[in-house]
Design a protein around this motif. Sequence first.
Motif, PDB file in Angstrom:
ATOM      1  N   SER A 346       0.760  -1.023  -0.114  1.00 24.99           N
ATOM      2  CA  SER A 346      -0.079   0.089   0.084  1.00 24.99           C
ATOM      3  C   SER A 346       0.931   1.012   0.140  1.00 24.99           C
ATOM      4  O   SER A 346       2.188   1.248   0.285  1.00 24.99           O
ATOM      5  CB  SER A 346      -0.806   0.062   1.200  1.00 24.99           C
ATOM      6  N   PRO A 347       0.264   2.334  -0.400  1.00 24.69           N
ATOM      7  CA  PRO A 347       1.118   3.538  -0.549  1.00 24.69           C
ATOM      8  C   PRO A 347       1.541   4.029   0.853  1.00 24.69           C
ATOM      9  O   PRO A 347       2.183   5.241   0.995  1.00 24.69           O
ATOM     10  CB  PRO A 347       0.332   4.451  -1.232  1.00 24.69           C
ATOM     11  N   GLU A 362      -4.592  -2.795  -7.980  1.00 28.54           N
ATOM     12  CA  GLU A 362      -5.082  -2.123  -6.494  1.00 28.54           C
ATOM     13  C   GLU A 362      -4.025  -2.828  -5.475  1.00 28.54           C
ATOM     14  O   GLU A 362      -3.476  -4.097  -5.287  1.00 28.54           O
ATOM     15  CB  GLU A 362      -6.255  -2.733  -6.169  1.00 28.54           C
ATOM     16  N   PRO A 363      -3.717  -1.973  -4.349  1.00 30.53           N
ATOM     17  CA  PRO A 363      -3.071  -2.528  -3.161  1.00 30.53           C
ATOM     18  C   PRO A 363      -3.555  -3.591  -2.688  1.00 30.53           C
ATOM     19  O   PRO A 363      -4.687  -3.919  -2.251  1.00 30.53           O
ATOM     20  CB  PRO A 363      -2.944  -1.128  -2.235  1.00 30.53           C
ATOM     21  N   ARG A 364      -2.711  -4.675  -2.130  1.00 24.73           N
ATOM     22  CA  ARG A 364      -2.783  -5.946  -1.577  1.00 24.73           C
ATOM     23  C   ARG A 364      -2.898  -6.137  -0.309  1.00 24.73           C
ATOM     24  O   ARG A 364      -3.310  -7.276   0.364  1.00 24.73           O
ATOM     25  CB  ARG A 364      -2.076  -6.783  -2.582  1.00 24.73           C
ATOM     26  N   GLY A 365      -2.352  -5.061   0.325  1.00 24.71           N
ATOM     27  CA  GLY A 365      -2.162  -5.310   1.782  1.00 24.71           C
ATOM     28  C   GLY A 365      -0.997  -6.317   2.251  1.00 24.71           C
ATOM     29  O   GLY A 365       0.025  -5.795   1.576  1.00 24.71           O
ATOM     30  N   ALA A 366      -1.470  -6.861   2.953  1.00 27.82           N
ATOM     31  CA  ALA A 366      -0.151  -7.761   3.644  1.00 27.82           C
ATOM     32  C   ALA A 366       0.498  -8.695   2.597  1.00 27.82           C
ATOM     33  O   ALA A 366      -0.439  -9.452   2.183  1.00 27.82           O
ATOM     34  CB  ALA A 366      -0.346  -8.287   4.847  1.00 27.82           C
ATOM     35  N   VAL A 367       1.580  -8.833   2.271  1.00 34.52           N
ATOM     36  CA  VAL A 367       2.172  -9.918   1.239  1.00 34.52           C
ATOM     37  C   VAL A 367       3.362 -10.255   1.571  1.00 34.52           C
ATOM     38  O   VAL A 367       4.179  -9.428   2.265  1.00 34.52           O
ATOM     39  CB  VAL A 367       2.091  -9.392  -0.117  1.00 34.52           C
ATOM     40  N   SER A 368       3.803 -11.428   1.600  1.00 37.10           N
ATOM     41  CA  SER A 368       5.147 -11.952   1.811  1.00 37.10           C
ATOM     42  C   SER A 368       6.192 -11.554   0.526  1.00 37.10           C
ATOM     43  O   SER A 368       5.622 -11.196  -0.394  1.00 37.10           O
ATOM     44  CB  SER A 368       5.333 -13.399   1.957  1.00 37.10           C
ATOM     45  N   PHE A 379       4.762  -1.054  -4.641  1.00 35.80           N
ATOM     46  CA  PHE A 379       4.750  -0.513  -3.171  1.00 35.80           C
ATOM     47  C   PHE A 379       5.823  -1.175  -2.345  1.00 35.80           C
ATOM     48  O   PHE A 379       6.676  -0.717  -1.615  1.00 35.80           O
ATOM     49  CB  PHE A 379       3.530  -0.315  -2.575  1.00 35.80           C
ATOM     50  N   PRO A 380       5.697  -2.535  -2.108  1.00 32.45           N
ATOM     51  CA  PRO A 380       6.904  -3.317  -1.545  1.00 32.45           C
ATOM     52  C   PRO A 380       8.222  -3.201  -1.995  1.00 32.45           C
ATOM     53  O   PRO A 380       9.163  -2.958  -1.258  1.00 32.45           O
ATOM     54  CB  PRO A 380       6.309  -5.012  -1.668  1.00 32.45           C
ATOM     55  N   ALA A 381       8.331  -2.801  -3.420  1.00 28.49           N
ATOM     56  CA  ALA A 381       9.698  -2.905  -4.174  1.00 28.49           C
ATOM     57  C   ALA A 381      10.103  -1.472  -3.447  1.00 28.49           C
ATOM     58  O   ALA A 381      11.455  -1.284  -3.299  1.00 28.49           O
ATOM     59  CB  ALA A 381       9.743  -3.037  -5.501  1.00 28.49           C
ATOM     60  N   LEU A 382       9.448  -0.354  -3.386  1.00 30.15           N
ATOM     61  CA  LEU A 382       9.883   1.026  -3.093  1.00 30.15           C
ATOM     62  C   LEU A 382      10.297   0.990  -1.594  1.00 30.15           C
ATOM     63  O   LEU A 382      11.361   1.679  -1.201  1.00 30.15           O
ATOM     64  CB  LEU A 382       8.617   2.044  -3.204  1.00 30.15           C
ATOM     65  N   ARG A 383       9.487   0.199  -0.717  1.00 27.35           N
ATOM     66  CA  ARG A 383      10.109   0.037   0.708  1.00 27.35           C
ATOM     67  C   ARG A 383      11.260  -0.597   0.843  1.00 27.35           C
ATOM     68  O   ARG A 383      12.173  -0.180   1.521  1.00 27.35           O
ATOM     69  CB  ARG A 383       8.617  -0.569   1.590  1.00 27.35           C
ATOM     70  N   VAL A 384      11.303  -1.709  -0.033  1.00 22.51           N
ATOM     71  CA  VAL A 384      13.021  -2.316  -0.074  1.00 22.51           C
ATOM     72  C   VAL A 384      13.974  -1.403  -0.329  1.00 22.51           C
ATOM     73  O   VAL A 384      14.987  -1.397  -0.051  1.00 22.51           O
ATOM     74  CB  VAL A 384      12.661  -3.735  -0.804  1.00 22.51           C
ATOM     75  N   ARG A 385      13.667  -0.711  -1.399  1.00 20.85           N
ATOM     76  CA  ARG A 385      14.772   0.318  -2.000  1.00 20.85           C
ATOM     77  C   ARG A 385      14.877   1.301  -1.032  1.00 20.85           C
ATOM     78  O   ARG A 385      16.039   1.904  -0.847  1.00 20.85           O
ATOM     79  CB  ARG A 385      14.156   1.013  -3.468  1.00 20.85           C
ATOM     80  N   ALA A 572       0.441  -9.797  10.906  1.00 19.48           N
ATOM     81  CA  ALA A 572      -0.034  -8.405  11.192  1.00 19.48           C
ATOM     82  C   ALA A 572       1.035  -7.265  11.206  1.00 19.48           C
ATOM     83  O   ALA A 572       0.688  -6.058  11.139  1.00 19.48           O
ATOM     84  CB  ALA A 572      -0.548  -8.556  12.735  1.00 19.48           C
ATOM     85  N   VAL A 573       2.082  -7.587  11.315  1.00 11.28           N
ATOM     86  CA  VAL A 573       3.374  -6.577  11.083  1.00 11.28           C
ATOM     87  C   VAL A 573       3.795  -6.668   9.761  1.00 11.28           C
ATOM     88  O   VAL A 573       4.604  -7.455   9.318  1.00 11.28           O
ATOM     89  CB  VAL A 573       4.513  -6.793  12.100  1.00 11.28           C
ATOM     90  N   ARG A 574       2.959  -5.513   9.007  1.00 16.30           N
ATOM     91  CA  ARG A 574       3.446  -5.567   7.608  1.00 16.30           C
ATOM     92  C   ARG A 574       4.516  -4.818   7.079  1.00 16.30           C
ATOM     93  O   ARG A 574       4.966  -4.651   5.956  1.00 16.30           O
ATOM     94  CB  ARG A 574       2.027  -4.826   6.766  1.00 16.30           C
ATOM     95  N   ASP A 575       4.983  -3.848   8.165  1.00 12.73           N
ATOM     96  CA  ASP A 575       5.906  -2.809   7.622  1.00 12.73           C
ATOM     97  C   ASP A 575       7.406  -3.127   7.763  1.00 12.73           C
ATOM     98  O   ASP A 575       7.951  -2.295   8.352  1.00 12.73           O
ATOM     99  CB  ASP A 575       5.681  -1.592   8.030  1.00 12.73           C
ATOM    100  N   VAL A 576       7.706  -4.348   7.812  1.00 22.10           N
ATOM    101  CA  VAL A 576       9.074  -4.827   7.959  1.00 22.10           C
ATOM    102  C   VAL A 576       9.921  -3.876   7.275  1.00 22.10           C
ATOM    103  O   VAL A 576      10.863  -3.236   7.602  1.00 22.10           O
ATOM    104  CB  VAL A 576       9.528  -6.255   7.562  1.00 22.10           C
ATOM    105  N   ALA A 577       9.854  -3.827   5.858  1.00 27.75           N
ATOM    106  CA  ALA A 577      10.718  -3.007   4.933  1.00 27.75           C
ATOM    107  C   ALA A 577      10.438  -1.358   5.202  1.00 27.75           C
ATOM    108  O   ALA A 577      11.264  -0.590   4.843  1.00 27.75           O
ATOM    109  CB  ALA A 577      10.569  -3.378   3.637  1.00 27.75           C
ATOM    110  N   GLY A 578       8.996  -1.085   5.613  1.00 30.97           N
ATOM    111  CA  GLY A 578       8.946   0.434   5.874  1.00 30.97           C
ATOM    112  C   GLY A 578       9.334   0.879   7.097  1.00 30.97           C
ATOM    113  O   GLY A 578       9.740   2.077   7.301  1.00 30.97           O
ATOM    114  N   ARG A 579       9.632  -0.254   8.272  1.00 32.19           N
ATOM    115  CA  ARG A 579      10.421   0.349   9.411  1.00 32.19           C
ATOM    116  C   ARG A 579      11.856   0.693   9.075  1.00 32.19           C
ATOM    117  O   ARG A 579      12.219   0.038   8.734  1.00 32.19           O
ATOM    118  CB  ARG A 579      10.110  -0.672  10.503  1.00 32.19           C
TER     119      ARG A 579
END
Length: 670
Positions: A346-347, A362-368, A379-385, A572-579
Motif C-alpha cells: 500500500s502507499p 490495487e494495493p493488496r495489503g499484507a504480502v510476503s 509498493f513493497p519494492a519501493l519500501r525495500v529500496r 499483522a506486522v506488515r511494515d518490515v521494509a517500511g520500518r
Amino acid sequence: MLCAVSLLAGTAAHALAPDFDAVRDAWRPSEARLLDRHGEPLAEVRVDFDERRLDWVSARALSQPLVRALLVAEDKRFLQHDGVDWQALAGATWDNLWRALEGRRPRGASTLTMQLAGLIDPALRLQGTRRSVGQKWDQAAAARQIERRWNKAQILEAYFNLAPFRSELRGIGAASRGLFGKDPDAVDAVEAVLLAALLRGPNASAEKVAMRACAVAKRLDPVPDCRDIRTRADAVLSQRYRIEPRWQDATALARRLLREPGEQRPTTLDARLQRRALQALGGTRDDTSVVVLDNLTGEVRVWGGGPDTADSVLQRQPTGSALQPFLYGMAIEQRWLTAASVLDDSPAFVTLPLPPGMPDGEPRGAVSVRSALGLGADFPALRVRALIGDDALDATLQAHGLAAVSKGGTRASLIELANAYRTFASAGLWSAWRLEPVTAADALPASPAQRLWSPAAAWIVGDLLTLRPTEGEAAPRPWAALMNGRSADRSVWWSVGFTRHYTVALRAPRPVAGTWLALIDALDGPSFEPPPERPAAPPGVERVRVQFEPAIEASRDEYFLPGTQQAFVDAAVRDVAGRPRIVLPKSGVKLVSAGLPAGRQTLLFEARPPLPGLVWMINGEHLPAVEGRALWSPRPGRHRLALLDAAGLQVESMEFEVRLDESAASPAHP
C-alpha cells in the motif's frame, strides 16, 4: 572486382601467367557472412556496393547448356587451340579489310583465353572501341602463357567467374541468381543463350540481347525456341535484378559487425537455437528482441528479433520492475528480509516518490516477499529500496554492468540485463558476456568471474523466481526461474529468467511471458528427458515449514539464510521494509584516535528509510535525526544506541564499544 589486379604482366610477351589458385583466392564476394560457433551461416549482408559478386563457382557447378552456349557464342575451337585461334584470327583479318572498305565495324577474333587475360590484367583490357595491334599481340602472348600453366577447365571456370554480365553483376554466380533466381548448375538452355548473349553487350536492350541469343541458339542442338528466348528476355531484362540473402537469421547483428567483402565472421551463436528462438517468436519477431546466454560460459547463443535495420538487442530502455530481484536479493543477503517476511503493499509511509504509472493494480495489503516479487508489486519494492538506500543499490547494479538508479532511473539493453540475471543462475558469480569465440590463438584469457552474491543468497533469489507447475499442465517443462517486469509507463515489458543451461531474456512493447515459456520449451524441452530439475540448494540454505498468523498465505516450506529462519510469521506486522533500521554504526568495537581531541572526532549514526521524526538515543541522551542521520562525539567505553520513531517508540537498538587507538591520529569511522 579482383583484389589482386596486377597478377598478369601483359606488356611482356614472355611474362609468366598467374597461378590459377592465386586468381581464385584473390576473388572476394561483395557479400559478408555471419557464422555460428560451428561455422554454419546465420546471415548474409552486402558490404561492397561497387559491383555485385557472389561466391566463386567451380567448373563442376556449371550446367552443360551454359558451357555449350558459351563455347558456341565466344570460342567454338576452344578445346583445340593453345590460347590463340589462328584460323579465326586470319579469317577476321581478311574480313575486316572488306568491312573497313564498306565502313562497317570490324569483328574480333579473341578467344576465351585472350578475353580472360584482359579480365585478369587491367593493362590488357579493351580501351575505347578496339585494341591496337600492340595490345592485341600482348593479349595473345598472355593467353598462350595461361594455356601453358592452366588446364581448359580452369580457364572456363575463371572466365565464368570474372566476366561481367549485366549492370553491376559480375560472375556467373551473381548473374544466374540475380536474373533467374537459381544457381549456375540449374541454368537451362534458354537462360544459357541469354547469358552468353549478354557477354557481347551486358547493358544492351532486351530486344538486342534476345536477337543475339536466338543467333546463338541456332547453332545448338537441340535448338531452343526463339519465342521462349524473347519472352524470357523481356521478363528478366526489363526490370532490375534481385538477389535475396540466403541466410537471414541474424541480419541486424550482421549489419553491425560485418565490414569487409568476403568476410566470414564466426560468433558464439548457435544456428539451431537461433532458428528455434525466432520460430517461437512467430509473428512478434519484428518488435520483440531476444537474447539467450550460456550460463556456464557467458557465450551468447541467440541474438535477434526486432527490425533487420537496427540491432534492438543493444538499445537501452527503462528497466522498471525488472530490477526487483536485485533489490530483494540485497535485503536477503544483508539478513534484513527473508522470503517469508511480510511487506505492506500500500502507499502508506512510502518515502520515495512514485514513478508515473504506478501502482500495478490495487494495493493488496499484507504480502510476503515471495508473493511481492512474484507479482512484481510496486509498493513493497519501493519500501525495500528505501531500506537498502540508493547508494548501495547503485553499487550493486554497476557491479552487474547496469546503470545507476540514482541518475534518473535505470535503462539497460537486453544483453546487459540478461547477463546481470545470469549471475543468479551462476551461483552468484558475474562475468562478461561474449559474442566472439575464444580461440587457441587468443593471448588473453577470458575475464575472471567476480563473486557478487553468496551462493546461498543467489539460490534463494532463483527459488523466489521459480515457476511453479500450473493446474492442468500437459507435461512437466524444464525447471525455470522467471521475472516479468515493465517500465513505469508500461511501454516496455521484460521477461528475463534462466533454466539450468541458459539465461533467456525477452523485451517487447507488450507482455511476453507466454512467449518466454514457448521459447524455453523450444530451447530445452526436446533435448532433455526427463526435464532438468532445479539446482540443489548449496550449503548455507535452511528449509523450514512456515505458517503465517493470520493466514494471509498458505503454509509452505520456505528457505532461509542461517540465523534468519522462523516457523511462524506475524502477518499483522506488515511494515518490515517500511520500518527504519540502523544501518550505521555496525555492531562491534570502534577505534578512535588517542592523538586528537574528542570534539574533533565523530561517529555517524544512519537509519533507513529516513522517515520524518526519527530520534537517536545514545546512553539515554537524545539526538535529533536529520534525514535519518546524526553525528556523535565518541567516548571510550560500552554504549547502547536506540532508534525511536516519531511517536517515541523504540524501533531498533544495538550495543557497541569505543576504544582508544594509540597508533592512529585520524577521526573515527563507522
